[in-house]
Design a protein around this motif. Sequence first.
Motif, PDB file in Angstrom:
ATOM      1  N   LEU A   1       6.477  -5.043   8.969  1.00 53.68           N
ATOM      2  CA  LEU A   1       7.703  -5.477   9.387  1.00 53.68           C
ATOM      3  C   LEU A   1       7.975  -5.276  10.832  1.00 53.68           C
ATOM      4  N   SER A   2       7.499  -4.249  11.354  1.00 53.95           N
ATOM      5  CA  SER A   2       7.698  -3.868  12.838  1.00 53.95           C
ATOM      6  C   SER A   2       7.815  -4.964  13.675  1.00 53.95           C
ATOM      7  N   PRO A   3       6.508  -5.823  13.842  1.00 53.76           N
ATOM      8  CA  PRO A   3       6.433  -6.971  14.849  1.00 53.76           C
ATOM      9  C   PRO A   3       7.672  -7.709  15.097  1.00 53.76           C
ATOM     10  N   MET A   4       8.495  -7.957  13.885  1.00 53.32           N
ATOM     11  CA  MET A   4       9.622  -8.828  14.089  1.00 53.32           C
ATOM     12  C   MET A   4      11.101  -8.098  13.891  1.00 53.32           C
ATOM     13  N   VAL A   5      10.982  -7.074  13.590  1.00 59.26           N
ATOM     14  CA  VAL A   5      12.311  -6.185  13.500  1.00 59.26           C
ATOM     15  C   VAL A   5      13.295  -6.363  14.657  1.00 59.26           C
ATOM     16  N   MET A   6      12.717  -6.214  16.062  1.00 55.59           N
ATOM     17  CA  MET A   6      13.662  -6.499  16.994  1.00 55.59           C
ATOM     18  C   MET A   6      14.445  -7.903  17.151  1.00 55.59           C
ATOM     19  N   ASP A   7      14.025  -8.867  16.527  1.00 46.51           N
ATOM     20  CA  ASP A   7      14.478 -10.224  16.286  1.00 46.51           C
ATOM     21  C   ASP A   7      15.552 -10.193  15.605  1.00 46.51           C
ATOM     22  N   LEU A   8      16.068  -9.142  14.782  1.00 53.18           N
ATOM     23  CA  LEU A   8      17.380  -8.954  14.004  1.00 53.18           C
ATOM     24  C   LEU A   8      18.158  -7.964  14.576  1.00 53.18           C
TER      25      LEU A   8
ATOM     26  N   LEU B   1      14.571   3.540   6.546  1.00 56.48           N
ATOM     27  CA  LEU B   1      15.232   4.310   5.582  1.00 56.48           C
ATOM     28  C   LEU B   1      14.673   4.108   4.323  1.00 56.48           C
ATOM     29  N   SER B   2      14.774   4.979   3.080  1.00 63.23           N
ATOM     30  CA  SER B   2      14.553   4.564   1.806  1.00 63.23           C
ATOM     31  C   SER B   2      15.126   5.869   1.099  1.00 63.23           C
ATOM     32  N   VAL B   3      14.659   5.438  -0.281  1.00 63.15           N
ATOM     33  CA  VAL B   3      15.295   6.509  -1.127  1.00 63.15           C
ATOM     34  C   VAL B   3      14.116   7.212  -1.433  1.00 63.15           C
ATOM     35  N   GLY B   4      14.102   8.668  -1.072  1.00 59.56           N
ATOM     36  CA  GLY B   4      13.175   9.685  -1.156  1.00 59.56           C
ATOM     37  C   GLY B   4      11.768   9.083  -0.322  1.00 59.56           C
ATOM     38  N   GLY B   5      11.892   8.219   0.462  1.00 56.23           N
ATOM     39  CA  GLY B   5      10.739   8.063   1.403  1.00 56.23           C
ATOM     40  C   GLY B   5       9.476   7.184   0.575  1.00 56.23           C
ATOM     41  N   ASP B   6       9.875   6.825  -0.683  1.00 58.47           N
ATOM     42  CA  ASP B   6       8.882   6.323  -1.650  1.00 58.47           C
ATOM     43  C   ASP B   6       9.150   4.749  -1.836  1.00 58.47           C
ATOM     44  N   LEU B   7       8.191   3.989  -2.027  1.00 59.12           N
ATOM     45  CA  LEU B   7       8.249   2.566  -2.089  1.00 59.12           C
ATOM     46  C   LEU B   7       8.482   2.039  -3.707  1.00 59.12           C
ATOM     47  N   GLY B   8       8.652   3.235  -4.543  1.00 54.99           N
ATOM     48  CA  GLY B   8       8.993   2.940  -5.933  1.00 54.99           C
ATOM     49  C   GLY B   8       7.627   2.298  -6.550  1.00 54.99           C
ATOM     50  N   TRP B   9       7.806   1.981  -7.838  1.00 58.76           N
ATOM     51  CA  TRP B   9       6.557   1.443  -8.646  1.00 58.76           C
ATOM     52  C   TRP B   9       6.991   0.346  -9.597  1.00 58.76           C
TER      53      TRP B   9
ATOM     54  N   GLU C   1       0.737  -1.258   0.010  1.00 55.74           N
ATOM     55  CA  GLU C   1      -0.104  -0.065  -0.009  1.00 55.74           C
ATOM     56  C   GLU C   1       0.997   1.198   0.200  1.00 55.74           C
ATOM     57  N   ASP C   2       1.417   1.508   0.979  1.00 56.65           N
ATOM     58  CA  ASP C   2       2.541   2.513   1.081  1.00 56.65           C
ATOM     59  C   ASP C   2       3.500   2.356   2.192  1.00 56.65           C
ATOM     60  N   MET C   3       4.444   3.189   2.368  1.00 52.70           N
ATOM     61  CA  MET C   3       5.516   2.931   3.351  1.00 52.70           C
ATOM     62  C   MET C   3       5.164   2.667   4.725  1.00 52.70           C
ATOM     63  N   GLN C   4       4.213   3.280   5.049  1.00 46.80           N
ATOM     64  CA  GLN C   4       3.645   3.195   6.487  1.00 46.80           C
ATOM     65  C   GLN C   4       3.111   1.741   6.715  1.00 46.80           C
ATOM     66  N   ALA C   5       2.509   1.388   5.659  1.00 45.50           N
ATOM     67  CA  ALA C   5       2.026   0.020   5.832  1.00 45.50           C
ATOM     68  C   ALA C   5       3.117  -1.206   5.815  1.00 45.50           C
ATOM     69  N   VAL C   6       4.102  -0.850   4.912  1.00 48.40           N
ATOM     70  CA  VAL C   6       5.209  -1.790   5.032  1.00 48.40           C
ATOM     71  C   VAL C   6       5.835  -1.606   6.231  1.00 48.40           C
TER      72      VAL C   6
END
Length: 697
Positions: free
Chosen positions: A346-353, A367-375, A337-342
């Motif tokens: 991912l957030s629930p398992m991030v701390m595992d790593l 972090l990302s390039v330009g704050g966008d998911l690309g297309w 959907e968008d960066m916030q949805a991604v």
Amino acid sequence: MSLLPRTAEEFSSAEYWEKFFKKRGEKAFEWYGDYHKLCGVLHKYIKVQDKVLVVGCGSSELSEQMYDVGYKHLTNIDISETVVTHMNQRNAERRPGLTFQQVDATRTPYEEASYQVALDKGTLDAMASEEGGALARGMLAEVGRVLRVAGRYVCVTLAQESVIRLAVELFVQLGWAVRLHCLQGDAEDDSFALPVFVLVCTKFRQPMATPLLEMCLGEDGAPTRLAQVAELLSAVREHQAYSVLRKRLRTSTDAGSSPSLTLCHAHTGLPRYTLTVQDCPPGAKVPRSNHFAIFIVPQGSDTAWLYSAAEGRRQLAASANFRRLVVVAMHRNQEYEDMQAVQAELSPMVMDLAPPGMPANQQVPFLSVGGDLGWREEVSRGVSELSGEFCVENVRGEDGALYRRLVFLSNAALVQSESRLLPSNSAASSHKKKNKKKVKPAAAPSASSTCLSVDSGFLCCAHHEVMVAGLAMLGVGTPEAKGAPLSVLLVGLGGGGLPQFLRDFVPEVTVEVVELDPVVLQVAKDWFGFRPDQRLTVTLGDGLERICALEEEGARLFDAVMFDVDSKDSSVGMSCPPAAFVEASILQKVSRLLSSRGVFILNLVCRDSSLRTSVRERVSATFPTVLSRKVEGEVNEVLLCSRGASGTSDAARFLRSLREAGAGLQGALVSGSRSETSSRPNIDIAELLKDLKVETS
């Protein structure tokens, strides 16, 4: 820990588990978890009023803890008289209703269908290695006898493969339903890395005709249906390997390795994200608060060197300047959907790593390039008998322009062919790729795929540009060569970008392309603007056979022979061309196919230094003059080979004259543009000839 396997495959090794159980020690059963760790899944399948047979109870506190919370119908059995005496004495006063009996679990005195539940904590694991599994089969058969219809065998296990296979195959044959819960431990718990599993097998009145196999993550995870026992075993190995990886990441850092894992969609099981971990090297000056970050690779950029190559990711991590960077690539055929949805996903398992020493309340930046998911948009998908499944996709580059790619999914990180797209009705006011400025990409292009056309004047592959620049060796565009016909034999079509460029912009050229795969030819026509005609023809067939046939006929000579064909053999350290194409006998045939001024142009992709040296020696033995140019940021290098006098005697003069010829080629390309194409050649011949090197024998 010395008990942990080095690779996921070791979980299938009988030798590993034999060593494991010999070394586990007296406190082994603590690794299976106590009541507090297991109570969630136990309460799910065992009712307080159920009659429960606890098989191989040992000195575990589990029965005592269950008794204390209301389970009063527990029958505990163990073959050890010492254990039974000790446990009865320990519970005589506090738990008078909790009984322990010395009974052989393979031959119990209980009536058939007398229990609702058989509970096993580690007993199956211990028995399965005895007598070739016969002891465990006897115990499981007895469990099946004493359980009522709808009764459950609940087994807490470490799920070594031989044990799970033994139990699951037995219950599948009996027509029982089988479910396996994976209970991942606390990442901060340093006691043990392997996950504990709970196997739940339910007895049916009528055996099930089709096996019911399910896997659940955690005590309340939604069950995933599996078709075969092999799939269940594979899922177990994946969870075990992830648990070990998580343990290693939470307790140590290693800049020299880049472990990766793939996260799949919970419902479809299809790959959704690939996460690659990159640690900073020891001694790097990283700000104290920069512990950990997640970098989201824009869709369509996952094949870029910076994100797909190990060295590229190291550079990315150094630029980000965190102790640990996790690089996240999104997969094809998935909706985001968008960066916030991604981030939320991912957030629930991030701390595992997270790296060791990471504060528990530390916020992890994305972090990302330009704050966008690309297309990325998939426009076609198909299967080639020769190369397997492929897809054609449109992507938006970091420069904001649209590109079309052909990707074979057997090597999804490699772009087979790429072309730039333009709106069909627009003028081709295009700019050079190397000078493209980054812009913030929009969510999707304004024009639909049907309104886009391929810009034939723009070569996305840098090695194609060098191969075109190599025509300067023929004097194309010089007064001496004005009006002279030029014949080219090209082995390897791909998306057709290189031969179409030659046809559209090189004066008086005729091109024959040899392509093995008819599906690739059709894709080039349908999606990459490839337009064969009388001056651009395609011969379907094996490139080596075509070269041999042409040489044997002796009726045609070519001014240029180009090899741009990839190898399907991944075991060789050379991915382009296949090794047979650079055997001495084939190189000699190529030489005999060239006109007196002819040039052989080879795209060489070789990671094996000794193999590369061997290829170069064979080429030099056939062609007196060999020029080379490496492609920046890639493994490719292009060899320009001539039968003429060696240029090594006065290399500087030779290269100077070649660059002068390059100016003529540049002018010829511009003036040779076909009237029916609105594209113009976007290529800088002078720049491409700058870094040429004369090879010495």
